[in-house]
Design a protein around this motif. Structure first.
Motif, mmCIF file in Angstrom:
data_model
loop_
_atom_site.group_PDB
_atom_site.id
_atom_site.type_symbol
_atom_site.label_atom_id
_atom_site.label_comp_id
_atom_site.label_asym_id
_atom_site.label_seq_id
_atom_site.Cartn_x
_atom_site.Cartn_y
_atom_site.Cartn_z
ATOM 1 N N ASP A 197 0.825 -1.203 0.000
ATOM 2 C CA ASP A 197 0.000 0.000 0.000
ATOM 3 C C ASP A 197 0.861 1.256 0.000
ATOM 4 N N TYR A 198 1.981 1.209 0.699
ATOM 5 C CA TYR A 198 2.888 2.366 0.707
ATOM 6 C C TYR A 198 3.431 2.617 -0.693
ATOM 7 N N ARG A 199 3.817 1.549 -1.395
ATOM 8 C CA ARG A 199 4.310 1.708 -2.766
ATOM 9 C C ARG A 199 3.212 2.230 -3.677
ATOM 10 N N ALA A 200 2.018 1.699 -3.520
ATOM 11 C CA ALA A 200 0.902 2.165 -4.347
ATOM 12 C C ALA A 200 0.637 3.648 -4.103
ATOM 13 N N LEU A 201 0.721 4.074 -2.839
ATOM 14 C CA LEU A 201 0.523 5.481 -2.507
ATOM 15 C C LEU A 201 1.519 6.353 -3.243
ATOM 16 N N ASN A 202 2.785 5.988 -3.217
ATOM 17 C CA ASN A 202 3.809 6.826 -3.828
ATOM 18 C C ASN A 202 3.652 6.906 -5.341
ATOM 19 N N ILE A 203 3.274 5.808 -5.961
ATOM 20 C CA ILE A 203 3.056 5.833 -7.405
ATOM 21 C C ILE A 203 1.817 6.660 -7.735
ATOM 22 N N GLU A 204 0.751 6.493 -6.962
ATOM 23 C CA GLU A 204 -0.455 7.287 -7.177
ATOM 24 C C GLU A 204 -0.183 8.771 -6.949
ATOM 25 N N PHE A 205 0.602 9.077 -5.933
ATOM 26 C CA PHE A 205 0.952 10.470 -5.649
ATOM 27 C C PHE A 205 1.742 11.065 -6.809
ATOM 28 N N THR A 206 2.696 10.305 -7.337
ATOM 29 C CA THR A 206 3.506 10.759 -8.457
ATOM 30 C C THR A 206 2.635 11.085 -9.666
ATOM 31 N N VAL A 207 1.773 10.145 -10.035
ATOM 32 C CA VAL A 207 0.883 10.356 -11.177
ATOM 33 C C VAL A 207 -0.076 11.509 -10.886
ATOM 34 N N GLY A 208 -0.569 11.574 -9.641
ATOM 35 C CA GLY A 208 -1.521 12.614 -9.267
ATOM 36 C C GLY A 208 -0.940 14.014 -9.352
ATOM 37 N N VAL A 209 0.317 14.174 -8.972
ATOM 38 C CA VAL A 209 0.958 15.487 -9.058
ATOM 39 C C VAL A 209 1.042 15.937 -10.516
ATOM 40 N N MET A 210 1.452 15.031 -11.404
ATOM 41 C CA MET A 210 1.568 15.390 -12.815
ATOM 42 C C MET A 210 0.215 15.756 -13.408
ATOM 43 N N LYS A 211 -0.787 14.935 -13.138
ATOM 44 C CA LYS A 211 -2.127 15.214 -13.671
ATOM 45 C C LYS A 211 -2.705 16.477 -13.038
ATOM 46 N N GLY A 212 -2.498 16.601 -11.723
ATOM 47 C CA GLY A 212 -3.031 17.765 -11.022
ATOM 48 C C GLY A 212 -2.435 19.060 -11.539
ATOM 49 N N ALA A 213 -1.129 19.074 -11.759
ATOM 50 C CA ALA A 213 -0.474 20.277 -12.269
ATOM 51 C C ALA A 213 -1.002 20.634 -13.649
ATOM 52 N N PHE A 214 -1.179 19.623 -14.493
ATOM 53 C CA PHE A 214 -1.682 19.874 -15.846
ATOM 54 C C PHE A 214 -3.078 20.496 -15.799
ATOM 55 N N VAL A 215 -3.958 19.923 -14.974
ATOM 56 C CA VAL A 215 -5.329 20.426 -14.894
ATOM 57 C C VAL A 215 -5.366 21.822 -14.281
ATOM 58 N N ILE A 216 -4.657 22.011 -13.178
ATOM 59 C CA ILE A 216 -4.676 23.313 -12.488
ATOM 60 C C ILE A 216 -4.169 24.416 -13.394
ATOM 61 N N ASN A 217 -3.134 24.126 -14.174
ATOM 62 C CA ASN A 217 -2.562 25.143 -15.045
ATOM 63 C C ASN A 217 -3.418 25.428 -16.275
ATOM 64 N N MET A 218 -4.516 24.692 -16.415
ATOM 65 C CA MET A 218 -5.480 25.027 -17.466
ATOM 66 C C MET A 218 -6.302 26.254 -17.090
ATOM 67 N N PHE A 219 -6.207 26.667 -15.825
ATOM 68 C CA PHE A 219 -7.019 27.772 -15.339
ATOM 69 C C PHE A 219 -6.138 28.990 -15.031
#
Length: 501
Positions: A197-219
């Motif tokens: 679960d710890y590994r899954a968290l870190n991978i999800e966090f990594t992907v989430g930061v990239m996606k989150g930055a892309f979406v946020i910067n659309m505004f």
């Protein structure tokens, strides 16, 4: 919030963002970059169309600018601004030399990664982790290598069990799992690095930061706090990280309080170094967890992309295996499994550097934000607040820099007798104005020395342990481009079996 509601909200926010954008375009005073040639239309309404094109054709637009204005500068349209791109040795050297109070790497990174929203204001305002990565981590590579080797062996065996029959493995996902384990062996140690679960968290966090930055910067900036609250799950991920690491952190603090900061058996890992250096609020459990998550983001994303690109080249060209095995075997015979051996794996180093040259991170690198007006040596004027980058992919495929640049030549940086051409200049970690994947100058990637050794150790273990190939022999899976960013094909599979000879 349901999926339909989320979609409706996103569309509504984008519509509002568009209205705000057009309102800004029609204001006076938007022509401070007028002297720099543009790729795409420059009229207010049409430039927005150019920005939409840039989202899908960024790679081609940057290459067009490079072809037209090589040795100079041009600008490309982003949603809420023009972005200046400099080319050629002279201007890239100017970019390298610019002081951080003129052209800031930290401020540019903070905006492009929407750091205040994806990682948190503390990561933006207090970068005490950077010198730790640059100094302690680099100094401890030799000491930590046995743990790195142990973890990568266990991780490979768990995720790619060596068998005499060919098995297909999803490449990118598997590489991310291995790198997450190996990196966290150094970041937080055993047994947490093997926690699913710890590994899954870190991978999800990594992907989430990239996606989150892309979406946020659309505004536009006015709407980014709202978009971040509604469209990212950063607080949830941090809370999940606290559940994993709080017991470890509190126990280490207890031991430090009871036996002193250098107590017997103190782990020699990133978490300990953070705890030693953190001041004030940064010593809280939540703040330390966020630093570890941030480090995972930086490590997992870039290193996984790099290794997967290289893996695809190797699997599509299994004839490269024999020279790499010879290189690895010779170095280990001379030096054992040590950092000195990794430094002597010259063909491995050349192979990885050539893979970096071919793919890297995309079309642009060395991005800076102007904190004051700045003028390049050719007279190109960059006003305060503007963004400027160096062209990466076009530089790496310029025939003036690399002969037969379109060809993947795994031994490009070693001579026929197996030595490095021009010594350390052409090592994987060395940067220059014609090799900029890691950036160049004082703000080149601070973790590149650890990352390079990690990649070389992984490649050494792989070639000694497995035969590999693509099911569709000789075919390299097409990389995926998102505007100016590239990643290895996320769905392609590679075939593995136990080494037969």
């Amino acid at each position: 919030m349901g999926e339909d509601q989320s979609s409706t909200l996103i569309y509504a926010l984008i519509a509002l963002a568009t209205v705000i954008y057009f309102a800004r375009l029609l204001k006076p005073g938007q022509s401070s970059l007028r002297g720099i040639p543009a790729i795409g239309p420059t009229a207010p309404i049409l430039s927005y169309y150019g920005a939409i094109q840039y989202l899908s054709r960024g790679r081609e637009m940057v290459q067009e600018g490079y072809d037209k204005y090589k040795g100079g500068a041009f600008k490309v349209p982003e949603l809420f601004r023009w972005h200046v791109v400099v080319t050629g040795h002279k201007l890239i050297e100017d970019l390298r030399k610019a002081s951080p109070d003129e052209l800031s790497f930290n401020e540019a990174s903070a905006e492009f990664l929407a750091v205040d929203f994806t990682l948190g204001p503390a990561i933006h305002q207090n970068t005490y982790h950077v010198p730790i990565v640059k100094n302690q981590l680099t100094r401890n590579i030799s000491t930590l290598l046995p743990e790195v080797k142990d973890e990568l062996q266990v991780a490979f065996n768990d995720l790619i069990p060596p068998t005499d029959e060919w098995i297909k493995v999803p490449a990118l996902n598997t590489v991310m799992q291995i790198i997450c384990r190996v990196s966290n062996r150094v970041f937080v140690g055993l047994p947490k690095c093997r926690d699913l679960d710890y590994r899954a968290l870190n991978i999800e966090f990594t992907v989430g930061v990239m996606k989150g930055a892309f979406v946020i910067n659309m505004f536009p900036k006015l709407l980014r706090p709202l978009a971040a609250r509604l469209l990212t799950n950063v607080p949830t991920n941090i809370s999940r990280g606290v559940k994993h690491l709080e017991p470890i952190i509190r126990e280490r603090f207890r031991l430090m309080e009871e036996y002193g900061t250098d107590y017997d058996g103190k782990p020699n890992d990133m978490l300990s170094w953070f705890m030693d250096e953190a001041k004030g609020e940064e010593r809280s459990v939540r703040a330390l967890v966020l630093r570890i998550l941030t480090l995972n983001f930086a490590s997992i994303h870039t290193t996984s992309m790099s290794f997967t690109h290289a893996l695809y080249h190797l699997a599509a060209n299994p004839e490269y295996l024999a020279p790499l095995r010879e290189d690895v075997t010779r170095a280990i015979k001379q030096e054992g499994w040590t950092r000195d051996a990794l430094q002597k794996m010259l063909k491995v180093d050349s192979f990885l550097r050539e893979s970096h040259r071919h793919h890297g991170i995309g079309s642009l690198t060395m991005t800076r934000k102007a904190l004051k007006d700045f003028t390049f040596s050719d007279g190109t004027f960059i006003p305060k607040g503007a963004f400027v980058s160096a062209a990466e992919a076009p530089t790496h495929f310029d025939e003036a820099n690399y002969e037969n640049s379109e060809v993947f030549d795994p031994w490009r940086f070693v001579s026929n007798d197996g030595n490095n051409i021009e010594g350390v200049k052409n090592q994987m970690v060395s940067t220059s104005t014609d090799y900029v994947t890691f950036g160049h100058g004082r703000f080149a990637c601070p973790g590149r020395f650890f990352a390079a050794n990690e990649l070389k150790a992984m490649m050494a273990h792989l070639v000694l342990t497995y035969d590999i190939k693509m099911e569709n022999e000789g075919v390299i899976p097409e990389p995926v481009w998102y505007s100016i960013k590239v990643q290895p094909n996320p769905t392609a599979e590679v075939m593995f079996r136990r080494r037969q000879s």
